[in-house]
Design an enzyme around this catalytic site. Structure first.
Site, PDB file in Angstrom:
ATOM      1  N   GLY A  13       0.801  -1.229   0.000  1.00  0.00           N
ATOM      2  CA  GLY A  13       0.000   0.000   0.000  1.00  0.00           C
ATOM      3  C   GLY A  13       0.827   1.268   0.000  1.00  0.00           C
ATOM      4  O   GLY A  13       0.442   2.272   0.610  1.00  0.00           O
ATOM      5  N   THR A  15       1.486   3.635  -2.162  1.00  0.00           N
ATOM      6  CA  THR A  15       1.058   4.875  -2.811  1.00  0.00           C
ATOM      7  C   THR A  15      -0.264   5.403  -2.262  1.00  0.00           C
ATOM      8  O   THR A  15      -0.803   6.384  -2.775  1.00  0.00           O
ATOM      9  CB  THR A  15       0.930   4.692  -4.338  1.00  0.00           C
ATOM     10  OG1 THR A  15      -0.045   3.675  -4.611  1.00  0.00           O
ATOM     11  CG2 THR A  15       2.258   4.305  -4.956  1.00  0.00           C
ATOM     12  N   GLY A  16      -0.777   4.784  -1.209  1.00  0.00           N
ATOM     13  CA  GLY A  16      -2.041   5.223  -0.623  1.00  0.00           C
ATOM     14  C   GLY A  16      -1.889   6.475   0.215  1.00  0.00           C
ATOM     15  O   GLY A  16      -0.781   6.998   0.406  1.00  0.00           O
ATOM     16  N   ILE A  18      -2.033   7.069   3.456  1.00  0.00           N
ATOM     17  CA  ILE A  18      -1.120   6.929   4.586  1.00  0.00           C
ATOM     18  C   ILE A  18       0.176   6.265   4.145  1.00  0.00           C
ATOM     19  O   ILE A  18       1.263   6.604   4.618  1.00  0.00           O
ATOM     20  CB  ILE A  18      -1.783   6.115   5.713  1.00  0.00           C
ATOM     21  CG1 ILE A  18      -2.895   6.943   6.382  1.00  0.00           C
ATOM     22  CG2 ILE A  18      -0.754   5.685   6.753  1.00  0.00           C
ATOM     23  CD1 ILE A  18      -3.626   6.215   7.485  1.00  0.00           C
ATOM     24  N   GLY A  19       0.066   5.331   3.200  1.00  0.00           N
ATOM     25  CA  GLY A  19       1.223   4.550   2.781  1.00  0.00           C
ATOM     26  C   GLY A  19       2.389   5.379   2.289  1.00  0.00           C
ATOM     27  O   GLY A  19       3.553   5.073   2.580  1.00  0.00           O
ATOM     28  N   LYS A 138     -11.168  -3.055  10.911  1.00  0.00           N
ATOM     29  CA  LYS A 138     -10.011  -3.196  11.790  1.00  0.00           C
ATOM     30  C   LYS A 138     -10.282  -4.213  12.894  1.00  0.00           C
ATOM     31  O   LYS A 138      -9.396  -4.988  13.271  1.00  0.00           O
ATOM     32  CB  LYS A 138      -9.647  -1.845  12.414  1.00  0.00           C
ATOM     33  CG  LYS A 138      -9.129  -0.821  11.420  1.00  0.00           C
ATOM     34  CD  LYS A 138      -8.755   0.468  12.140  1.00  0.00           C
ATOM     35  CE  LYS A 138      -8.210   1.511  11.178  1.00  0.00           C
ATOM     36  NZ  LYS A 138      -7.812   2.754  11.857  1.00  0.00           N
ATOM     37  N   ARG A 142      -8.055  -7.536  13.607  1.00  0.00           N
ATOM     38  CA  ARG A 142      -7.411  -7.764  14.910  1.00  0.00           C
ATOM     39  C   ARG A 142      -7.905  -9.065  15.544  1.00  0.00           C
ATOM     40  O   ARG A 142      -7.138  -9.795  16.165  1.00  0.00           O
ATOM     41  CB  ARG A 142      -7.658  -6.580  15.852  1.00  0.00           C
ATOM     42  CG  ARG A 142      -6.704  -6.604  17.038  1.00  0.00           C
ATOM     43  CD  ARG A 142      -6.854  -5.426  17.974  1.00  0.00           C
ATOM     44  NE  ARG A 142      -6.393  -4.176  17.409  1.00  0.00           N
ATOM     45  CZ  ARG A 142      -6.182  -3.079  18.153  1.00  0.00           C
ATOM     46  NH1 ARG A 142      -6.402  -3.130  19.458  1.00  0.00           N
ATOM     47  NH2 ARG A 142      -5.772  -1.957  17.594  1.00  0.00           N
TER      48      ARG A 142
END
Length: 313
Positions: A13, A15-16, A18-19, A138, A142
């Site tokens: 990820g 280029t996302g 946050i990435g 998420k 988890r």
């Protein structure tokens, strides 16, 4: 005996939203965090003029690019070969893809340490956190890690909003808050004195494996308020800004309307509301566990200067 630092890192990820920030911090770290860093990207990205520049700019003697299909198990297995650490920066729409990636990591003979994509908000912050719609993916990831991983260890890094993503005023969601440099205008949620903790400290976690592995880390680069951000912009632009306010209750009402209409922008409203209500503020963070002191952190002034100068990816 001390645990060895990661020697070969694979990042998904890159280029996302946050990435690109996480990847840049890892690949530009001095001294290098690992002997080898590989960034996994798709053929579509390497063929796209708008996206290919990022992976290309990171290439170096210790950074390589692996092209493959995230949904192809064989491509992922090949990418995992020889890698001891995996960093997932997959966006919210691809969070559940991590379950298969984690399964393949557990089956591999090399991957030992995995950072699932959590970052911005704490899904276990309080009693209401489990009900937040953006948290559901998420939670499932988890839950999978806790029930199914025996060999691979995970680290969850809860940073609060990345400042570079927190600052912009989205034209389609102005009442969610933000700062527009061109018009010298800010929209502040609440009074503007509510504290917001922000961070970008995944690289620090990688350097301190004994303090990080198997943990849920809560870290901040700094704690500030929207009013303090406005003041920082006014100092650096030399201009008084116009400031509008969105009451928190109004933000909640618009947030509900967006979810009821299945509008994708609803997620942004929820995140902005969580941040405005202090959902990233802790009495004590894990900064010290990572050997981080206040003077090690990027100050608000540096982040604002970067924004004023247009230094964004």
């Amino acid at each position: 005996m001390a645990i060895q630092l990661p020697s070969k890192i694979l990042i998904f990820g890159v280029t996302g939203n946050i990435g690109k920030y996480i990847t840049n911090a890892i690949v530009s770290a001095k001294p290098p965090i690992a002997q080898q860093i590989s960034i996994f990207t798709s053929q579509a990205t390497t063929s796209s003029r708008s996206k290919q520049s990022l992976p290309s700019s990171w290439k170096s003697e210790w950074v390589s690019v692996i092209t493959g299909d995230l949904n192809n198990a064989d491509d992922v297995r090949k990418a995992y070969s020889g890698m001891d650490t995996v960093i997932s920066c997959l966006g919210r729409n691809a969070l559940l893809t991590q379950i298969e990636l984690l399964k393949l990591a557990e089956e591999s003979k090399d991957v030992q340490w995995y950072f699932p994509g959590e970052y911005g908000t704490d899904i276990e912050y309080g009693a209401s956190s489990k009900n937040e719609k953006p948290h559901q993916g998420k939670f499932r990831v988890r839950e999978f890690t806790r029930n199914n991983l025996k060999r691979v260890r995970c680290t969850y890094v809860i940073t609060g909003p990345y400042i570079d993503m927190f600052l912009p005023l989205a034209p389609v969601a102005e009442d969610a808050g933000g700062f527009d440099i061109k018009s010298k205008r800010a929209v502040v949620v609440g009074t503007g004195d509510e504290k917001v903790g922000v961070g970008k400290l995944v690289a620090a976690a990688l350097r301190h494996i004994e303090a990080s592995i198997g943990k849920v880390l809560k870290v901040h680069s700094f704690v500030t308020t929207p009013n303090a951000i406005v003041a920082a912009f006014e100092r650096q632009t030399g201009t008084k800004w116009n400031v509008d306010h969105t009451p928190t209750q109004k933000l909640r009402e618009v947030e509900k309307e967006k979810w009821d209409a299945n509008d994708p922008i609803a997620t942004l409203y929820t995140l902005k509301r969580i941040w405005a209500e202090g959902g990233t503020i802790y009495n004590k963070t894990d900064n010290e566990l990572l050997g981080l002191k206040p003077e090690d952190m990027e100050p608000l002034s540096a982040a604002v200067k970067r924004a004023v100068n247009g230094e964004v990816y």
